[in-house]
Design an enzyme around this catalytic site. Structure first.
Site, PDB file in Angstrom:
ATOM      1  N   TYR A 136      -6.108  -1.098  -6.779  1.00  0.00           N
ATOM      2  CA  TYR A 136      -5.521  -2.328  -6.212  1.00  0.00           C
ATOM      3  C   TYR A 136      -4.881  -2.085  -4.846  1.00  0.00           C
ATOM      4  O   TYR A 136      -4.706  -0.966  -4.420  1.00  0.00           O
ATOM      5  CB  TYR A 136      -4.593  -3.051  -7.171  1.00  0.00           C
ATOM      6  CG  TYR A 136      -3.381  -2.366  -7.755  1.00  0.00           C
ATOM      7  CD1 TYR A 136      -2.849  -1.186  -7.275  1.00  0.00           C
ATOM      8  CD2 TYR A 136      -2.738  -2.963  -8.845  1.00  0.00           C
ATOM      9  CE1 TYR A 136      -1.731  -0.623  -7.836  1.00  0.00           C
ATOM     10  CE2 TYR A 136      -1.610  -2.407  -9.416  1.00  0.00           C
ATOM     11  CZ  TYR A 136      -1.114  -1.236  -8.910  1.00  0.00           C
ATOM     12  OH  TYR A 136       0.004  -0.678  -9.481  1.00  0.00           O
ATOM     13  N   GLU A 137      -4.584  -3.216  -4.182  1.00  0.00           N
ATOM     14  CA  GLU A 137      -4.112  -3.213  -2.786  1.00  0.00           C
ATOM     15  C   GLU A 137      -5.129  -2.587  -1.839  1.00  0.00           C
ATOM     16  O   GLU A 137      -4.762  -1.973  -0.834  1.00  0.00           O
ATOM     17  CB  GLU A 137      -2.757  -2.506  -2.660  1.00  0.00           C
ATOM     18  CG  GLU A 137      -1.676  -3.072  -3.554  1.00  0.00           C
ATOM     19  CD  GLU A 137      -1.457  -4.562  -3.374  1.00  0.00           C
ATOM     20  OE1 GLU A 137      -1.823  -5.099  -2.314  1.00  0.00           O
ATOM     21  OE2 GLU A 137      -0.929  -5.194  -4.300  1.00  0.00           O
ATOM     22  N   GLY A 138      -6.396  -2.759  -2.133  1.00  0.00           N
ATOM     23  CA  GLY A 138      -7.458  -2.165  -1.331  1.00  0.00           C
ATOM     24  C   GLY A 138      -7.866  -0.841  -1.924  1.00  0.00           C
ATOM     25  O   GLY A 138      -7.058   0.091  -1.992  1.00  0.00           O
ATOM     26  N   ARG A 178       0.827  -1.211   0.000  1.00  0.00           N
ATOM     27  CA  ARG A 178       0.000   0.000   0.000  1.00  0.00           C
ATOM     28  C   ARG A 178       0.857   1.255   0.000  1.00  0.00           C
ATOM     29  O   ARG A 178       0.547   2.235  -0.693  1.00  0.00           O
ATOM     30  CB  ARG A 178      -0.949  -0.028   1.195  1.00  0.00           C
ATOM     31  CG  ARG A 178      -2.092  -1.009   0.992  1.00  0.00           C
ATOM     32  CD  ARG A 178      -2.922  -1.254   2.218  1.00  0.00           C
ATOM     33  NE  ARG A 178      -4.062  -2.109   1.868  1.00  0.00           N
ATOM     34  CZ  ARG A 178      -4.917  -2.620   2.743  1.00  0.00           C
ATOM     35  NH1 ARG A 178      -4.765  -2.368   4.036  1.00  0.00           N
ATOM     36  NH2 ARG A 178      -5.911  -3.377   2.329  1.00  0.00           N
TER      37      ARG A 178
END
Length: 587
Positions: free
Chosen positions: A436-438, A296
């Site tokens: 992406y990555e949350g 993140r």
């Protein structure tokens, strides 16, 4: 057409004048001989690689894309060779653990390297970036045998890494995933299932690809508590440490996507693939979050990198493009950089990129302290600040980064929309970083739902106190015209934080989350602008032109960007009712 210029001088300014890198390093065991002079020399070489090797592959790689034939993925021309050169030059192991062959340099250098790679070639940067995240998860949670077998070659770059979380029916809610892992009776597991959106899932670089896969054991309960993490290599490791038989996994398809075309985003099929447990059974999400939190922060830096590259190209174009009479009455045509609206777009991008880089370096210094400071209390305090900043860096940097890419494209007008100038690629590539990555909405919920409550709810107050102290210290040099608006915005943020604490609950938190995160980020950027402006002004007449412009950009930020905190605060004060009043069926 302009080419990317690595902003090493600005990085040096942050390390030497703003954030006192040398003093921070002397407090950390093992880093006593690391100083700003060494750091800048490393960054200069990194910039040469990014600009000279990676940027020339960016547009051709986007146009060619990755292909899948006979179960094999081929990356665009030149990418495999560039990766091998990158690894051979030692860049993969820059911040890696020396116990496994890494150079053990500070996280600050890693983040600044990541920025330059992201500016030059976002698709390429995912290969080493995902590998590094996998290394962190293995290093923190795997047993000694797995570490010894895999970490040296991953840190050297000979082998790469990938993370396999998402399934077609299980995105953000990983509790829904169905991939299974059945014990083989010899300490290994047979993993069966299909994962989607797997970046770097396969490629043609040679070596091994180490997949970290979330799956369920046969007796696992439903939900996230039933998830375990497994290491499944593309090739099994032979007794001599080399590559053995091909594991039972395959690429089912390559995703057809908006951007990052030179990055192979795979549908991965695990067909009884042999894997090994990483960490404890049922605690896979805990282990995976070690990797995800690292990623993140990395993704946030991608947003910064795209913004820097796009802004540079837009400025170069605006200086050369002649259009219209000057706003001051100068007979035209004049360079469009003379027009106020063009200047606003350019200055907005520059004000974001410079402040974001400063905040990234500050966060990286906290990461280094959390990992290496001899005082446990200092380590814990720094770790809390990193946790607080992780969703802010990921979401705010990628939101503002995408906005900067779009505004930079707008500066070029029609030329920004066609492929020739590369601006439309920046827009397409930048978009994924918000997802992406949350997704950024998930990051905002993490901030208001989890991070604000850490340390018994005192963590944000501790962070705000740091900002206040710096504002007070900088005021005599930076001046009230700059410091006072930032202090007032900080007060709004404190009031918004107190409202959330007093009127909590999932609905109110969800309604506030994204506005609150943006408010938080703007205040943090203002904090960095005060520090940078004070440092530049302290140099007086000795400041080079690039630094003399800092107070002027700071003025633009506080007068034209920071006032957005007023609107955000007003919206937050109204809470959730307006969002929830409309019945779902009437949308």
């Amino acid at each position: 057409m302009s080419t990317y210029a690595p902003p090493v001088d600005d990085m040096a300014f942050l390390l030497t004048r703003v954030l006192d890198f040398d003093r921070a390093m002397t407090a950390l065991p093992g880093f006593e001989e690391v100083n700003a002079e060494l750091a800048v020399s490393v960054l200069e070489e990194a910039g040469k690689f990014a600009a000279g090797v990676l940027e020339p592959l960016n547009r051709p790689g986007d146009e060619e894309g990755c292909t899948l034939a006979d179960g094999r993925v081929t990356t665009p021309k030149g990418v495999a060779e560039a990766y091998r050169a990158f690894a051979e030059a030692g860049w993969c192991g820059l911040s890696g653990d020396p116990e496994y062959g890494g150079q053990g340099l500070p996280r600050v250098l890693q983040i600044l390297l990541d920025e330059m790679i992201s500016s030059a070639n976002l698709s390429f940067g995912l290969f080493p970036g995902l590998t590094r995240g996998a290394v962190e998860a293995i290093g923190h949670h795997a047993g000694a045998d797995l570490k010894a077998a895999y970490l040296p070659k991953m840190i050297s770059g000979e082998w790469t890494g990938a993370m396999a979380l998402t399934e077609a029916s299980a995105g953000t809610d990983l509790g829904l995933l169905s991939t299974r892992a059945v014990p083989n009776g010899d300490g290994s597991y047979a993993i069966t299932g299909t994962k989607i959106f797997i970046s770097s899932g396969d490629h043609d670089f040679g070596g091994n690809i180490i997949h970290l896969v979330l799956a369920r054991l046969p007796d696992a309960p439903r939900g996230v508590k039933g998830i375990s993490l497994f290491l499944a290599p593309k090739f099994l490791v032979a007794a001599d440490g080399g590559l053995g038989a091909r594991n039972a996994m395959s690429v089912g398809a390559l995703e057809h996507k908006m951007g990052i075309h030179a990055q192979p985003t795979c549908v991965m099929n695990y067909e009884g693939a042999t894997g090994w447990l990483v960490g404890e059974p049922g605690r896979g999400l805990n282990a995976m979050f070690t990797m995800m939190n690292a990623e993140r922060l990395f993704v946030g830096i991608q947003g910064l990198g795209i913004a820097e590259a796009a802004n540079q190209k837009a400025v170069a174009y605006a200086r050369e493009r002649l259009q219209g009479n000057g706003p001051d009455g100068t007979p035209g045509p004049v360079p469009i950089i003379a027009h106020p609206d063009v200047r606003k777009m350019l200055l907005s991008g520059r004000a974001f990129a410079d402040a974001a880089r400063a905040l990234a370096v500050w966060t990286a210094l906290q990461m280094d302290m959390a990992a290496h400071h001899p005082d446990a209390a200092v380590r814990a305090g720094a770790d809390g600040l990193v946790a607080l900043m992780t969703p802010v860096v990921k979401a705010a940097f990628t939101d503002f980064g995408f906005e900067t890419a779009v505004a930079s494209q707008q500066v070029l007008g029609g030329h920004g929309y066609i492929r020739e100038w590369g601006m439309e690629q920046f827009v397409r590539d930048a978009r994924i970083a918000q997802i992406y990555e949350g997704t950024n909405g998930v990051q905002a919920m993490d901030l208001v739902g989890r991070k604000l409550g850490m340390e018994g709810g005192t963590l944000p107050a501790r962070f705000f106190a740091l900002i206040k102290a710096d504002l007070d210290a900088a005021a005599p040099v930076a001046g009230a015209a700059l410091v006072t608006p930032v202090a007032e915005a900080l007060a709004r943020l404190e009031r918004a934080t107190a409202r959330l604490a007093a009127h909590g609950g999932a609905v109110e938190a969800g309604a506030a989350a994204t506005d609150y995160l943006r408010l938080f980020a703007l205040v943090a950027f203002g904090w960095m602008w005060v520090r940078m402006s004070a440092a530049a002004l302290a140099l007086g007449a000795d400041a080079p032109p690039a630094l003399r412009r800092k107070p002027k950009i700071a003025r633009f930020f506080v007068e034209r960007m920071l006032p957005a905190t007023l609107a955000l605060d007003a919206a937050l004060a109204h809470g959730a009712p307006a969002l929830m009043a409309l019945e779902a069926e009437t949308f």
